[in-house]
Write a protein that holds these residues in place. Structure first.
Motif, PDB file in Angstrom:
ATOM      1  N   SER A  24       0.936  -1.280  -0.115  1.00  0.00           N
ATOM      2  CA  SER A  24      -0.083   0.051   0.243  1.00  0.00           C
ATOM      3  C   SER A  24       0.784   1.132  -0.020  1.00  0.00           C
ATOM      4  O   SER A  24       1.891   1.179   0.393  1.00  0.00           O
ATOM      5  CB  SER A  24      -0.984  -0.046   1.005  1.00  0.00           C
ATOM      6  N   VAL A  25       0.418   2.408  -0.638  1.00  0.00           N
ATOM      7  CA  VAL A  25       1.021   3.425  -0.473  1.00  0.00           C
ATOM      8  C   VAL A  25       0.385   4.566   0.255  1.00  0.00           C
ATOM      9  O   VAL A  25      -1.001   4.727   0.408  1.00  0.00           O
ATOM     10  CB  VAL A  25       1.192   4.178  -2.033  1.00  0.00           C
ATOM     11  N   ASN A  26       1.299   5.225   1.219  1.00  0.00           N
ATOM     12  CA  ASN A  26       0.605   6.411   2.050  1.00  0.00           C
ATOM     13  C   ASN A  26       1.530   7.351   1.511  1.00  0.00           C
ATOM     14  O   ASN A  26       2.756   7.586   1.971  1.00  0.00           O
ATOM     15  CB  ASN A  26       0.887   6.070   3.559  1.00  0.00           C
ATOM     16  N   THR A  27       0.595   8.534   1.369  1.00  0.00           N
ATOM     17  CA  THR A  27       1.298   9.688   0.771  1.00  0.00           C
ATOM     18  C   THR A  27       0.434  10.982   1.262  1.00  0.00           C
ATOM     19  O   THR A  27      -0.670  10.897   1.646  1.00  0.00           O
ATOM     20  CB  THR A  27       1.736   9.527  -0.669  1.00  0.00           C
ATOM     21  N   THR A  28       0.952  12.090   0.684  1.00  0.00           N
ATOM     22  CA  THR A  28       0.042  13.261   0.798  1.00  0.00           C
ATOM     23  C   THR A  28      -0.037  13.875  -0.651  1.00  0.00           C
ATOM     24  O   THR A  28       0.920  14.104  -1.472  1.00  0.00           O
ATOM     25  CB  THR A  28       0.753  14.378   1.600  1.00  0.00           C
ATOM     26  N   ASP A  50      -3.952  13.528   3.345  1.00  0.00           N
ATOM     27  CA  ASP A  50      -3.160  12.189   3.407  1.00  0.00           C
ATOM     28  C   ASP A  50      -4.135  10.960   2.847  1.00  0.00           C
ATOM     29  O   ASP A  50      -5.261  11.332   3.087  1.00  0.00           O
ATOM     30  CB  ASP A  50      -2.991  11.793   5.019  1.00  0.00           C
ATOM     31  N   ILE A  51      -3.499  10.173   1.952  1.00  0.00           N
ATOM     32  CA  ILE A  51      -4.166   9.345   1.221  1.00  0.00           C
ATOM     33  C   ILE A  51      -3.680   7.866   1.559  1.00  0.00           C
ATOM     34  O   ILE A  51      -2.180   7.927   1.561  1.00  0.00           O
ATOM     35  CB  ILE A  51      -4.452   9.654  -0.282  1.00  0.00           C
ATOM     36  N   SER A  52      -4.232   6.838   1.276  1.00  0.00           N
ATOM     37  CA  SER A  52      -3.765   5.557   1.171  1.00  0.00           C
ATOM     38  C   SER A  52      -4.305   4.594   0.278  1.00  0.00           C
ATOM     39  O   SER A  52      -5.648   4.818   0.030  1.00  0.00           O
ATOM     40  CB  SER A  52      -3.700   4.832   2.495  1.00  0.00           C
ATOM     41  N   PHE A  53      -3.703   3.914  -0.526  1.00  0.00           N
ATOM     42  CA  PHE A  53      -4.323   3.035  -1.846  1.00  0.00           C
ATOM     43  C   PHE A  53      -3.383   1.830  -1.884  1.00  0.00           C
ATOM     44  O   PHE A  53      -1.939   1.832  -1.514  1.00  0.00           O
ATOM     45  CB  PHE A  53      -4.534   3.798  -2.726  1.00  0.00           C
ATOM     46  N   ARG A  54      -3.990   0.971  -2.107  1.00  0.00           N
ATOM     47  CA  ARG A  54      -3.177  -0.646  -2.439  1.00  0.00           C
ATOM     48  C   ARG A  54      -2.600  -0.491  -3.846  1.00  0.00           C
ATOM     49  O   ARG A  54      -3.462  -0.022  -4.760  1.00  0.00           O
ATOM     50  CB  ARG A  54      -3.997  -1.684  -2.270  1.00  0.00           C
ATOM     51  N   VAL A  55      -1.446  -1.103  -4.290  1.00  0.00           N
ATOM     52  CA  VAL A  55      -0.963  -1.351  -5.410  1.00  0.00           C
ATOM     53  C   VAL A  55      -1.395  -2.814  -5.694  1.00  0.00           C
ATOM     54  O   VAL A  55      -0.956  -3.805  -4.941  1.00  0.00           O
ATOM     55  CB  VAL A  55       0.540  -0.947  -5.368  1.00  0.00           C
ATOM     56  N   TRP A  56      -2.155  -2.932  -7.106  1.00  0.00           N
ATOM     57  CA  TRP A  56      -2.462  -4.201  -7.398  1.00  0.00           C
ATOM     58  C   TRP A  56      -1.541  -5.067  -8.302  1.00  0.00           C
ATOM     59  O   TRP A  56      -1.172  -6.195  -8.370  1.00  0.00           O
ATOM     60  CB  TRP A  56      -3.557  -4.108  -8.052  1.00  0.00           C
ATOM     61  N   LYS A  57      -0.881  -4.097  -9.331  1.00  0.00           N
ATOM     62  CA  LYS A  57      -0.158  -4.790 -10.482  1.00  0.00           C
ATOM     63  C   LYS A  57       1.228  -4.370 -10.591  1.00  0.00           C
ATOM     64  O   LYS A  57       2.207  -5.011 -10.710  1.00  0.00           O
ATOM     65  CB  LYS A  57      -0.733  -4.600 -11.615  1.00  0.00           C
ATOM     66  N   LYS A  58       1.474  -3.103 -10.628  1.00  0.00           N
ATOM     67  CA  LYS A  58       2.788  -2.488 -11.040  1.00  0.00           C
ATOM     68  C   LYS A  58       3.404  -1.275 -10.567  1.00  0.00           C
ATOM     69  O   LYS A  58       2.520  -0.457 -10.143  1.00  0.00           O
ATOM     70  CB  LYS A  58       2.682  -2.188 -12.502  1.00  0.00           C
ATOM     71  N   ILE A  59       4.487  -1.564 -10.143  1.00  0.00           N
ATOM     72  CA  ILE A  59       5.503  -0.110  -9.630  1.00  0.00           C
ATOM     73  C   ILE A  59       6.654  -0.282 -10.602  1.00  0.00           C
ATOM     74  O   ILE A  59       7.544  -1.143 -10.572  1.00  0.00           O
ATOM     75  CB  ILE A  59       5.777  -0.775  -8.237  1.00  0.00           C
ATOM     76  N   GLU A  60       6.680   0.967 -11.136  1.00  0.00           N
ATOM     77  CA  GLU A  60       7.762   1.165 -12.149  1.00  0.00           C
ATOM     78  C   GLU A  60       8.423   2.551 -12.282  1.00  0.00           C
ATOM     79  O   GLU A  60       7.649   3.554 -11.536  1.00  0.00           O
ATOM     80  CB  GLU A  60       7.122   1.040 -13.713  1.00  0.00           C
ATOM     81  N   LEU A  61       9.253   2.920 -12.996  1.00  0.00           N
ATOM     82  CA  LEU A  61       9.656   4.157 -13.038  1.00  0.00           C
ATOM     83  C   LEU A  61       9.225   4.889 -14.710  1.00  0.00           C
ATOM     84  O   LEU A  61       9.414   4.186 -15.492  1.00  0.00           O
ATOM     85  CB  LEU A  61      11.345   4.371 -13.357  1.00  0.00           C
ATOM     86  N   VAL A  67       8.351   7.766  -9.945  1.00  0.00           N
ATOM     87  CA  VAL A  67       7.758   6.446  -9.731  1.00  0.00           C
ATOM     88  C   VAL A  67       6.185   6.432 -10.198  1.00  0.00           C
ATOM     89  O   VAL A  67       5.422   7.620  -9.890  1.00  0.00           O
ATOM     90  CB  VAL A  67       7.653   6.264  -8.501  1.00  0.00           C
ATOM     91  N   MET A  68       5.614   5.422 -10.832  1.00  0.00           N
ATOM     92  CA  MET A  68       4.489   5.311 -11.251  1.00  0.00           C
ATOM     93  C   MET A  68       3.959   3.951 -10.513  1.00  0.00           C
ATOM     94  O   MET A  68       4.372   2.939 -10.595  1.00  0.00           O
ATOM     95  CB  MET A  68       4.342   5.103 -12.766  1.00  0.00           C
ATOM     96  N   VAL A  69       2.832   3.732 -10.050  1.00  0.00           N
ATOM     97  CA  VAL A  69       2.018   2.779  -9.396  1.00  0.00           C
ATOM     98  C   VAL A  69       0.677   2.445  -9.953  1.00  0.00           C
ATOM     99  O   VAL A  69      -0.048   3.342 -10.015  1.00  0.00           O
ATOM    100  CB  VAL A  69       2.228   2.699  -7.924  1.00  0.00           C
ATOM    101  N   ASP A  70       0.498   1.351 -10.633  1.00  0.00           N
ATOM    102  CA  ASP A  70      -0.933   1.003 -11.257  1.00  0.00           C
ATOM    103  C   ASP A  70      -1.045   2.334 -12.216  1.00  0.00           C
ATOM    104  O   ASP A  70      -2.472   2.744 -12.271  1.00  0.00           O
ATOM    105  CB  ASP A  70      -1.693   0.675 -10.318  1.00  0.00           C
TER     106      ASP A  70
END
Length: 225
Positions: A24-28, A50-61, A67-70
């Protein structure tokens, strides 16, 4: 284009995701990014949330080392806290522990709670039956240098290094990208970073050095501390 320590960090996170880890990503983020621009009550320039969301498939540059998540871009990776947890039915526990240890070796901040204490993880090992063994240092020790001269009358391992088998598969781990420490550990003093690809250097020299340190009974996190 040559790779950087961020490529290494993102690569390890993707391996954790592929191993069945819940990430999961926790960020602002700016609130305006999450309102419907077609609605009259959209609030441009609202305070960050502040938000939080789950990463399901892809973490990449993506371009420019972002950084890009899904498919969602992260503005500042150093402001992101990645929360990692185990799904016992889906996660490869042995691989999870190996990759958590690799993140710590590479210089990134890996924290968890042991008993009532928030600690920095150095190594993690699966014991079976839902139990994990952690090698760790306390946060206050992680924030200061290891000065052997000042501690010559004490056992260094007792002072800085602790071991616990209190962690279970229910534990949460929190990971932060630490560029300064990662660069310090990867590159020798005076090294010209433009001469060699970071990922290649990491795989060819850094990881074998970590394995050699453990073969001699050392804890790599303490070597650099």
């Amino acid at each position: 284009m040559t790779t950087t320590t961020l490529d290494i960090f993102v690569g390890i996170l993707q391996k954790l995701l592929d191993a069945g880890t819940i990430v999961s990503v926790n960020t602002t983020m700016e609130f305006e990014d999450y309102v419907d621009e077609d609605k009259d009550d959209a609030i441009p320039g609202a305070d960050p949330s502040d938000i939080s969301f789950r990463v399901w498939k892809k973490i990449e540059l993506a371009a420019e080392q972002r950084v890009m998540v899904d498919g969602r871009l992260i503005d500042d990776i150093e402001d992101v806290l990645f929360e990692l947890s185990i799904s016992p039915s889906d996660c490869d526990i042995e691989r999870f522990c190996k990759l958590i240890t690799e993140l710590a070796d590479a210089g990134h901040i890996v924290q968890a709670k042991v008993g009532e204490d928030e600690v920095r993880i150095l190594e993690l090992e699966a014991l079976g039956a839902g139990k994990l063994k952690a090698l760790y240092i306390f946060i206050e020790d992680a924030e200061r240098s290891l000065d052997v001269d000042e501690n010559q009358d004490q056992d260094i391992e007792d002072t800085f290094y602790h071991e616990s088998d209190e962690l279970t598969y229910l534990a949460d781990f929190y990971v932060t990208y630490d560029e300064e420490e990662a660069r310090f550990r990867l590159y020798p003093p005076g090294f010209n970073e433009d001469l060699e690809d970071a990922v290649d250097l990491y795989q060819r020299i850094f990881l074998p050095r970590m394995r050699a340190a453990r073969a001699y009974g050392e804890v790599p996190g303490l070597i650099y501390h």
